[in-house]
Design a protein around this motif. Sequence first.
Motif, PDB file in Angstrom:
ATOM      1  N   UNK A   1       0.853  -1.187   0.000  1.00  0.00           N
ATOM      2  CA  UNK A   1       0.000   0.000   0.000  1.00  0.00           C
ATOM      3  C   UNK A   1       0.890   1.239   0.000  1.00  0.00           C
ATOM      4  N   UNK A   2       0.855   1.976  -1.076  1.00  0.00           N
ATOM      5  CA  UNK A   2       1.749   3.141  -1.232  1.00  0.00           C
ATOM      6  C   UNK A   2       1.396   4.283  -0.287  1.00  0.00           C
TER       7      UNK A   2
ATOM      8  N   UNK B   1       9.208  -4.515   3.710  1.00  0.00           N
ATOM      9  CA  UNK B   1      10.576  -4.008   3.609  1.00  0.00           C
ATOM     10  C   UNK B   1      10.767  -3.443   2.215  1.00  0.00           C
ATOM     11  N   UNK B   2      11.298  -2.222   2.132  1.00  0.00           N
ATOM     12  CA  UNK B   2      11.545  -1.586   0.840  1.00  0.00           C
ATOM     13  C   UNK B   2      13.006  -1.662   0.435  1.00  0.00           C
ATOM     14  N   UNK B   3      13.909  -1.575   1.405  1.00  0.00           N
ATOM     15  CA  UNK B   3      15.344  -1.627   1.135  1.00  0.00           C
ATOM     16  C   UNK B   3      16.062  -1.892   2.451  1.00  0.00           C
TER      17      UNK B   3
ATOM     18  N   UNK C   1      12.168  10.109  -5.535  1.00  0.00           N
ATOM     19  CA  UNK C   1      12.724   8.770  -5.659  1.00  0.00           C
ATOM     20  C   UNK C   1      11.686   7.684  -5.658  1.00  0.00           C
ATOM     21  N   UNK C   2      12.146   6.439  -5.666  1.00  0.00           N
ATOM     22  CA  UNK C   2      11.239   5.307  -5.844  1.00  0.00           C
ATOM     23  C   UNK C   2      10.256   5.078  -4.698  1.00  0.00           C
ATOM     24  N   UNK C   3      10.514   5.634  -3.524  1.00  0.00           N
ATOM     25  CA  UNK C   3       9.628   5.421  -2.389  1.00  0.00           C
ATOM     26  C   UNK C   3       8.676   6.592  -2.149  1.00  0.00           C
TER      27      UNK C   3
END
Length: 96
Positions: free
Chosen positions: A1-2, A40-42, A92-94
Amino acid sequence: DWKMPIFAVTYLYTAPASQVNEIRPLHRQWLSGLLEKNILLASGPMVDTPEALLIFRSESAEELSMLLDNDPFDVAGCIGSRTIQSWNPVLGPFSS
């Protein structure tokens, strides 16, 4: 869920490097499951310091803290301190 809040987590390892190295495969396996679930994203270790940075999605810092208590590194006593900070990735990507 963004739309779920994002948190930056830092670990400071205080266990001997040999213990951290022994537990690392279990830690990474545990994190891989969270990555697959988009929790977990990174994540990764810092260079030349006994620390790591991890980026997560979670409803709250409290919920994330309870989840992180299950990290094999935490269970094994490798982490001397853990910080959880709410993070607002603007670019950025997040970012949303």
